[in-house]
Design a protein around this motif. Sequence first.
Motif, PDB file in Angstrom:
ATOM      1  N   HIS A 161     -61.572  45.786  60.558  1.00  0.00           N
ATOM      2  CA  HIS A 161     -60.303  45.283  60.637  1.00  0.00           C
ATOM      3  C   HIS A 161     -60.603  43.621  60.809  1.00  0.00           C
ATOM      4  CE1 HIS A 161     -56.076  44.766  61.535  1.00  0.00           C
ATOM      5  NE2 HIS A 161     -56.497  43.972  62.608  1.00  0.00           N
ATOM      6  N   THR A 162     -59.738  43.047  60.061  1.00  0.00           N
ATOM      7  CA  THR A 162     -59.486  41.700  60.525  1.00  0.00           C
ATOM      8  C   THR A 162     -58.148  41.159  60.658  1.00  0.00           C
ATOM      9  OG1 THR A 162     -59.591  40.823  58.020  1.00  0.00           O
ATOM     10  CG2 THR A 162     -61.785  41.206  59.299  1.00  0.00           C
ATOM     11  N   CYS A 163     -57.026  42.034  59.576  1.00  0.00           N
ATOM     12  CA  CYS A 163     -55.717  41.960  59.534  1.00  0.00           C
ATOM     13  C   CYS A 163     -55.750  40.879  58.195  1.00  0.00           C
ATOM     14  CB  CYS A 163     -54.939  41.449  60.487  1.00  0.00           C
ATOM     15  SG  CYS A 163     -53.150  41.134  60.231  1.00  0.00           S
ATOM     16  N   PHE A 164     -55.048  41.508  57.278  1.00  0.00           N
ATOM     17  CA  PHE A 164     -54.770  40.539  55.992  1.00  0.00           C
ATOM     18  C   PHE A 164     -54.311  39.642  56.110  1.00  0.00           C
ATOM     19  CE2 PHE A 164     -53.162  39.880  51.822  1.00  0.00           C
ATOM     20  CZ  PHE A 164     -54.232  39.891  51.128  1.00  0.00           C
ATOM     21  N   MET A 165     -53.176  39.553  57.337  1.00  0.00           N
ATOM     22  CA  MET A 165     -52.623  38.114  57.157  1.00  0.00           C
ATOM     23  C   MET A 165     -53.369  37.048  58.114  1.00  0.00           C
ATOM     24  SD  MET A 165     -48.849  39.868  58.243  1.00  0.00           S
ATOM     25  CE  MET A 165     -49.461  40.657  59.961  1.00  0.00           C
ATOM     26  N   VAL A 166     -54.486  37.586  58.539  1.00  0.00           N
ATOM     27  CA  VAL A 166     -55.166  36.419  59.295  1.00  0.00           C
ATOM     28  C   VAL A 166     -56.566  36.137  58.300  1.00  0.00           C
ATOM     29  CG1 VAL A 166     -56.516  36.165  61.379  1.00  0.00           C
ATOM     30  CG2 VAL A 166     -54.586  37.422  61.600  1.00  0.00           C
ATOM     31  N   THR A 167     -57.268  37.037  58.169  1.00  0.00           N
ATOM     32  CA  THR A 167     -58.579  36.685  57.146  1.00  0.00           C
ATOM     33  C   THR A 167     -58.597  37.802  56.020  1.00  0.00           C
ATOM     34  OG1 THR A 167     -59.877  37.920  58.604  1.00  0.00           O
ATOM     35  CG2 THR A 167     -59.807  35.373  58.872  1.00  0.00           C
ATOM     36  N   PRO A 168     -57.884  37.487  55.057  1.00  0.00           N
ATOM     37  CA  PRO A 168     -57.655  38.508  53.999  1.00  0.00           C
ATOM     38  C   PRO A 168     -58.821  39.010  53.465  1.00  0.00           C
ATOM     39  CG  PRO A 168     -57.005  36.654  53.137  1.00  0.00           C
ATOM     40  CD  PRO A 168     -57.351  36.260  54.431  1.00  0.00           C
ATOM     41  N   TYR A 169     -58.864  40.055  52.699  1.00  0.00           N
ATOM     42  CA  TYR A 169     -60.299  40.821  52.058  1.00  0.00           C
ATOM     43  C   TYR A 169     -59.666  41.270  50.832  1.00  0.00           C
ATOM     44  CZ  TYR A 169     -57.624  43.886  55.117  1.00  0.00           C
ATOM     45  OH  TYR A 169     -56.714  44.644  55.622  1.00  0.00           O
ATOM     46  N   GLU A 170     -61.113  41.332  49.803  1.00  0.00           N
ATOM     47  CA  GLU A 170     -60.815  41.801  48.760  1.00  0.00           C
ATOM     48  C   GLU A 170     -60.300  43.456  48.381  1.00  0.00           C
ATOM     49  OE1 GLU A 170     -63.199  41.694  44.286  1.00  0.00           O
ATOM     50  OE2 GLU A 170     -64.235  41.203  46.267  1.00  0.00           O
ATOM     51  N   GLY A 171     -60.600  44.174  49.408  1.00  0.00           N
ATOM     52  CA  GLY A 171     -60.329  45.537  49.141  1.00  0.00           C
ATOM     53  C   GLY A 171     -58.728  45.526  49.008  1.00  0.00           C
ATOM     54  N   TYR A 172     -57.784  44.796  49.680  1.00  0.00           N
ATOM     55  CA  TYR A 172     -56.482  44.904  49.448  1.00  0.00           C
ATOM     56  C   TYR A 172     -56.033  44.584  48.186  1.00  0.00           C
ATOM     57  CZ  TYR A 172     -51.623  43.620  51.588  1.00  0.00           C
ATOM     58  OH  TYR A 172     -50.306  43.836  51.567  1.00  0.00           O
ATOM     59  N   LEU A 173     -56.560  43.415  47.968  1.00  0.00           N
ATOM     60  CA  LEU A 173     -56.324  42.831  46.479  1.00  0.00           C
ATOM     61  C   LEU A 173     -56.559  43.981  45.304  1.00  0.00           C
ATOM     62  CD1 LEU A 173     -57.861  39.323  46.379  1.00  0.00           C
ATOM     63  CD2 LEU A 173     -55.431  40.035  47.122  1.00  0.00           C
ATOM     64  N   ALA A 174     -57.824  44.485  45.568  1.00  0.00           N
ATOM     65  CA  ALA A 174     -58.272  45.485  44.517  1.00  0.00           C
ATOM     66  C   ALA A 174     -57.088  46.869  44.486  1.00  0.00           C
ATOM     67  CB  ALA A 174     -59.454  46.268  44.941  1.00  0.00           C
ATOM     68  N   THR A 214     -49.580  44.412  61.383  1.00  0.00           N
ATOM     69  CA  THR A 214     -51.014  44.179  61.674  1.00  0.00           C
ATOM     70  C   THR A 214     -52.095  45.072  60.899  1.00  0.00           C
ATOM     71  OG1 THR A 214     -50.226  43.673  64.083  1.00  0.00           O
ATOM     72  CG2 THR A 214     -52.475  44.320  63.744  1.00  0.00           C
ATOM     73  N   TYR A 215     -51.617  46.360  60.914  1.00  0.00           N
ATOM     74  CA  TYR A 215     -52.605  47.319  60.098  1.00  0.00           C
ATOM     75  C   TYR A 215     -52.191  47.601  58.558  1.00  0.00           C
ATOM     76  CZ  TYR A 215     -54.183  48.549  64.790  1.00  0.00           C
ATOM     77  OH  TYR A 215     -54.532  48.709  66.173  1.00  0.00           O
ATOM     78  N   GLY A 216     -51.307  46.979  58.181  1.00  0.00           N
ATOM     79  CA  GLY A 216     -50.927  47.133  56.758  1.00  0.00           C
ATOM     80  C   GLY A 216     -52.215  46.964  55.819  1.00  0.00           C
ATOM     81  N   GLY A 217     -52.448  47.869  54.910  1.00  0.00           N
ATOM     82  CA  GLY A 217     -53.694  47.568  54.071  1.00  0.00           C
ATOM     83  C   GLY A 217     -54.937  47.667  54.721  1.00  0.00           C
ATOM     84  N   ASN A 218     -55.043  48.296  55.805  1.00  0.00           N
ATOM     85  CA  ASN A 218     -56.415  48.389  56.749  1.00  0.00           C
ATOM     86  C   ASN A 218     -57.430  48.517  55.677  1.00  0.00           C
ATOM     87  OD1 ASN A 218     -58.710  50.477  57.788  1.00  0.00           O
ATOM     88  ND2 ASN A 218     -57.828  48.927  59.334  1.00  0.00           N
ATOM     89  N   PRO A 219     -58.722  47.500  55.886  1.00  0.00           N
ATOM     90  CA  PRO A 219     -59.792  47.638  55.103  1.00  0.00           C
ATOM     91  C   PRO A 219     -60.517  49.198  54.483  1.00  0.00           C
ATOM     92  CG  PRO A 219     -60.280  46.628  57.071  1.00  0.00           C
ATOM     93  CD  PRO A 219     -58.722  46.893  56.910  1.00  0.00           C
ATOM     94  N   ILE A 220     -60.152  49.925  55.812  1.00  0.00           N
ATOM     95  CA  ILE A 220     -61.080  51.144  55.436  1.00  0.00           C
ATOM     96  C   ILE A 220     -60.032  52.059  54.542  1.00  0.00           C
ATOM     97  CG2 ILE A 220     -61.876  53.390  56.783  1.00  0.00           C
ATOM     98  CD1 ILE A 220     -62.692  51.608  58.922  1.00  0.00           C
ATOM     99  N   ALA A 221     -58.647  51.866  54.983  1.00  0.00           N
ATOM    100  CA  ALA A 221     -57.854  52.898  54.032  1.00  0.00           C
ATOM    101  C   ALA A 221     -57.708  52.192  52.633  1.00  0.00           C
ATOM    102  CB  ALA A 221     -56.307  52.642  54.820  1.00  0.00           C
TER     103      ALA A 221
END
Length: 434
Positions: A89-102, A310-317
């Motif tokens: 977890h980092t929270c996409f609204m704080v430090t986003p990550y590529e998995g959410y974009l994908a 906070t958890y929306g688009g969690n990286p593991i999910a």
Amino acid sequence: MELEQTRRLVTGIPGPRSRELVARRESAVPRGVGTTMPVFAVRAGGGIVEDADGNRLIDLGSGIAVTTVGASAPRVVEAVRAQAEAFTHTCFMVTPYEGYLAVAEQLNRLTPGTHAKKTVLFNSGAEAVENAVKIARAHTGRQAVVAFDHAYHGRTSLTMALTAKSLPYKHNFGPFAPEVYRAPLSYPFRDELDGPAATRHAIETIERQVGLPAAVIIEPIQGEGGFIVPAPGFLPALADWCREHDVVFIADEVQTGFARTGAMFASEHEGLVPDLVASAKGIAGGLPLSAVTGRAEIMDAAHPGGLGGTYGGNPIACAAALAAIETIETERLTDRAREIGKLLTERLLRLQDKDNRIGDVRGRGAMVAVELVRPGGEPDPELARTVATFAHQQGVIVLTCGTYGNVLRFLPPLTITDELLHDALDVLEEGFTV
């Protein structure tokens, strides 16, 4: 260890270990959390759930249409493991990550229509529905929302207002969110209206009671309401009316999405192109994830910071969702859903020929139901409970639904074998004789 794909009962249902856990549950968990089966799962895979006593149960529920690609599908397990080792977890609204974009890119590709789209991720189906309404209100500047008879959209304050059924979803929990109105659904088994007549009835009701709402929200095939498939033409005509009047058409594909009905989304069966699509359940192979995908100009109506969580688009999910989508496409699970639907429907229609208490067999793909009735067509919820209880005792997980509680619904994982389906249907058929 691979789970053997056969039904096996080594104890009664529930067995002694499950009874111990039921006792612990009663002291630790509030009674408001209901359960269908009095057993506790320890393993699941393919079409089987194994309980704490070693009983192997045939799964015709998929955790309510969640484990569409099978519980602990190999690609999902590996993707989850790899992502958990990287970060949880980092929270996409704080430090986003590529998995959410994908995931967003995949949903923009997969949902109906070739127009420019954008996607925002959440955790549950109710969150997706609630945010779809927020987006529609921001886009139109209007507040009213129209839902339909027999609808189910969730358990939050707004989604309870959108949901039609009182007990158990709304009873004692009001007041509910305002500016929600209800229109008549096309219910061919009960209203006997064709698509054009049902559409006229619905639109006249909306225009008379509401005028022009911000949005119309509908399940292309109703879930909890009874797996109701509207008459042909009803959904496209409703969408045309919405488009003509700048009303946002929201398809709630939480239960019908991700290959469940024999198409990636149920809207595709009638060439329907919604403005917004709410999805969840089968999206991530068993992990909590949901989404709203829609026309880019509508999705951009909300101001910066107005969407998220906070958890929306969690990286593991997100990793699980990418693996689930790959599994659906690589293993051609939309084709498998149609095969399952054909098998279920043929068996259930043969049973209907022998038992006139089965008033209707309906659904699409691996989303099939039977509506049980008394002479004259009156709903028979007691028979539904009797047959379901018998199936549970024989090691078959089957769910009930419907406004009147008289519908048996079948949502098997798309990885289930034909042998397990026939075994389960043999048990179901026997249940009609007890």
